[in-house]
Design a protein around this motif. Sequence first.
Motif, short mmCIF file in Angstrom:
data_model
loop_
_atom_site.label_atom_id
_atom_site.label_comp_id
_atom_site.label_asym_id
_atom_site.label_seq_id
_atom_site.Cartn_x
_atom_site.Cartn_y
_atom_site.Cartn_z
N ASP A 179 0.81 -1.22 0.00
CA ASP A 179 0.00 0.00 0.00
C ASP A 179 0.85 1.28 0.00
N ARG A 180 0.45 2.22 -0.75
CA ARG A 180 0.94 3.60 -0.79
C ARG A 180 -0.07 4.40 -1.60
N ARG A 181 -0.25 5.66 -1.24
CA ARG A 181 -1.06 6.50 -2.13
C ARG A 181 -0.33 6.65 -3.45
N LEU A 182 -1.07 6.84 -4.51
CA LEU A 182 -0.48 6.85 -5.85
C LEU A 182 0.68 7.85 -5.93
N VAL A 183 0.49 8.99 -5.25
CA VAL A 183 1.50 10.05 -5.32
C VAL A 183 2.85 9.58 -4.76
N ASN A 184 2.82 8.60 -3.87
CA ASN A 184 4.06 8.09 -3.27
C ASN A 184 4.43 6.69 -3.77
N MET A 185 3.74 6.18 -4.75
CA MET A 185 3.94 4.78 -5.11
C MET A 185 4.99 4.60 -6.21
N PRO A 186 6.12 3.97 -5.84
CA PRO A 186 7.10 3.71 -6.89
C PRO A 186 6.63 2.59 -7.83
N ALA A 187 7.18 2.55 -9.01
CA ALA A 187 6.74 1.58 -10.03
C ALA A 187 6.86 0.15 -9.51
N GLU A 188 7.86 -0.08 -8.66
CA GLU A 188 8.09 -1.46 -8.19
C GLU A 188 6.91 -1.97 -7.35
N ARG A 189 6.33 -1.06 -6.53
CA ARG A 189 5.16 -1.46 -5.71
C ARG A 189 3.96 -1.75 -6.60
N TRP A 190 3.86 -1.00 -7.65
CA TRP A 190 2.76 -1.23 -8.59
C TRP A 190 2.94 -2.60 -9.25
N SER A 191 4.14 -2.82 -9.82
CA SER A 191 4.30 -4.02 -10.65
C SER A 191 4.32 -5.29 -9.82
N SER A 192 4.85 -5.24 -8.58
CA SER A 192 4.88 -6.49 -7.81
C SER A 192 3.46 -6.93 -7.45
N VAL A 193 2.59 -5.98 -7.12
CA VAL A 193 1.20 -6.34 -6.79
C VAL A 193 0.46 -6.83 -8.03
N LEU A 194 0.61 -6.09 -9.13
CA LEU A 194 -0.08 -6.50 -10.35
C LEU A 194 0.41 -7.86 -10.84
N ASP A 195 1.70 -8.14 -10.61
CA ASP A 195 2.26 -9.40 -11.10
C ASP A 195 1.69 -10.60 -10.33
N VAL A 196 1.68 -10.49 -8.98
CA VAL A 196 1.17 -11.62 -8.18
C VAL A 196 -0.35 -11.74 -8.35
N ASN A 197 -1.04 -10.62 -8.19
CA ASN A 197 -2.50 -10.69 -8.06
C ASN A 197 -3.25 -10.84 -9.38
N LEU A 198 -2.64 -10.36 -10.48
CA LEU A 198 -3.39 -10.41 -11.74
C LEU A 198 -2.62 -11.10 -12.87
N ALA A 199 -1.38 -10.63 -13.15
CA ALA A 199 -0.68 -11.17 -14.33
C ALA A 199 -0.44 -12.67 -14.18
N SER A 200 -0.07 -13.11 -12.97
CA SER A 200 0.21 -14.55 -12.81
C SER A 200 -1.09 -15.36 -12.90
N VAL A 201 -2.20 -14.76 -12.49
CA VAL A 201 -3.50 -15.46 -12.61
C VAL A 201 -3.84 -15.64 -14.09
N LEU A 202 -3.63 -14.57 -14.87
CA LEU A 202 -3.89 -14.65 -16.31
C LEU A 202 -2.95 -15.67 -16.96
N ARG A 203 -1.66 -15.59 -16.62
CA ARG A 203 -0.66 -16.48 -17.26
C ARG A 203 -0.92 -17.95 -16.96
N THR A 204 -1.10 -18.27 -15.68
CA THR A 204 -1.25 -19.69 -15.32
C THR A 204 -2.59 -20.24 -15.82
N THR A 205 -3.63 -19.40 -15.77
CA THR A 205 -4.93 -19.85 -16.29
C THR A 205 -4.80 -20.19 -17.77
N ASP A 206 -4.21 -19.27 -18.53
CA ASP A 206 -4.05 -19.49 -19.98
C ASP A 206 -3.24 -20.75 -20.24
N ALA A 207 -2.11 -20.88 -19.51
CA ALA A 207 -1.22 -22.02 -19.76
C ALA A 207 -1.93 -23.33 -19.45
#
Length: 440
Positions: free
Chosen positions: A286-314
């Motif tokens: 968690d961080r407000r967007l104004v304080n959120m570095p790209a790494e915090r964004w991508s790590s959450v999106l990777d675990v919570n969404l991208a990996s769900v899409l990838r493994t489901t498709d595979a």
Amino acid sequence: MADRYLSLSATAPGRFLTRRLGLPQPAALRRWSAEHPSLDGGLLHLTAGTSALDLPPVLARTGLTPASSPPSPSSLAAVVLDATGVRDVDTLAEVHAALHPVVRSVAASGRIVLLGAPLDPEDHHRAAVQQALEGFTRSLGKEIGRGGTVNLVRLTDAAAAESTLRFLLSPKSAYVSGQVIGVGTGAITGPDDWSRPLAGRTALVTGAARGIGAAVAETLARDGARVVVLDVPAAERDARDLAARLGGGATALPLDITAADAGERIAAEVPDGLDALIHNAGVTRDRRLVNMPAERWSSVLDVNLASVLRTTDALLAKGALRPGGRIVATASIAGLAGNAGQTNYGASKAGVAGLVRALAPRALAEHGVTVNAVAPGFIETKMTAAVPLLIREAGRRMNSLAQGGLPVDVAETTAWLAHPASGAVNGQVVRVCGQSLLGA
Ligand code: NAI
């Protein structure tokens, strides 16, 4: 972190004090146990309008006995109101007429389940009053009190909704309230043994070493599944301990779900295929967007969404999910309502809901696999124990049941969606939130 307010308000002086101060009055929820698998009390079946549903045989199999008429106070475990025949404002009044005299007779932790028809865009009068049932359901959910729940199921075929009705009319749905659940049609075969519906089936749960995922693994194992407990390599010991406790051939799979080849690794682990794929692993940064570095964004999106899409498709592409298979992903009310400091998390969890709705029809048509999501509200886990005190207290109280849910509440909902007889439940996002005030 125990909910001390819940324990306090369960005592006589605590009840007195909280009532005098006008504070929330959480009730001790009746949850499933092997000793007490059913709700206590009778089942009342009511109808508004003229219904075409063949409901009695399905209700007879819920294990609840028909209620005496008129019911005595607090004698009803459940009321099922078939409102599929409500077509206009006059027949809508029958909903009021049917429930008004019996609401007082609903026992603590009782259930009210309304049955509605799918919304018909060709008939705006019928659509209006059928949509009206949603506002009615959600309002009554906020009134009922004493641990009671109110839900609406939209259906055209009672037999296809049997697993759903059994779930909603049982202690397993203790923290599910204010929901609108769509059930489709199609030939549904019930399991030979409803107490072990997943016998002979294999389920994989991601993020299962602790918290909600561990409860899901335990519940699916209770229902007879052979469970693969997947979690990051750092949690391998906990994952192995859990697999050993579960028995039934359960194994641990130490794997970071964000690995590019996670789908292949899972497929290799279950060469005979999977019957249930439960995407539970999730993180917050968690961080407000104004304080959120790209790494915090991508790590959450990777675990919570991208990996769900990838493994489901595979796994779908490899045919690793057997026909009759189930995919259950984990969204969150933060993805529905939004939450300050969680643009990354809220985006990822809304993305999960989008994935579920878009993939569900195709996965069913092409693979015979259903795709649904659970959207937990405030659940008592290590994740929420780390939330600052005041926000944690607000999260616990800001729902119709005035308490947090337990991991087992999400697990029971997942088990219903993973049930072999839940094949007509597809593309649904079901909140397990005690009817949180946040989000629609
Ligand atoms: P938790 O933090 O207690 O457990 C999450 C598990 O996922 C941990 O065992 C962790 O090691 C595992 N995990 C994390 N990243 C992973 C990766 N890359 N690969 C494999 N495993 C990984 O969380 P909790 O509370 O049990 O939450 C479970 C799910 O429910 C998450 O998706 C969370 O977002 C969701 N949720 C939880 C709510 C709550 O109130 N606790 C509310 C709404 C949603």
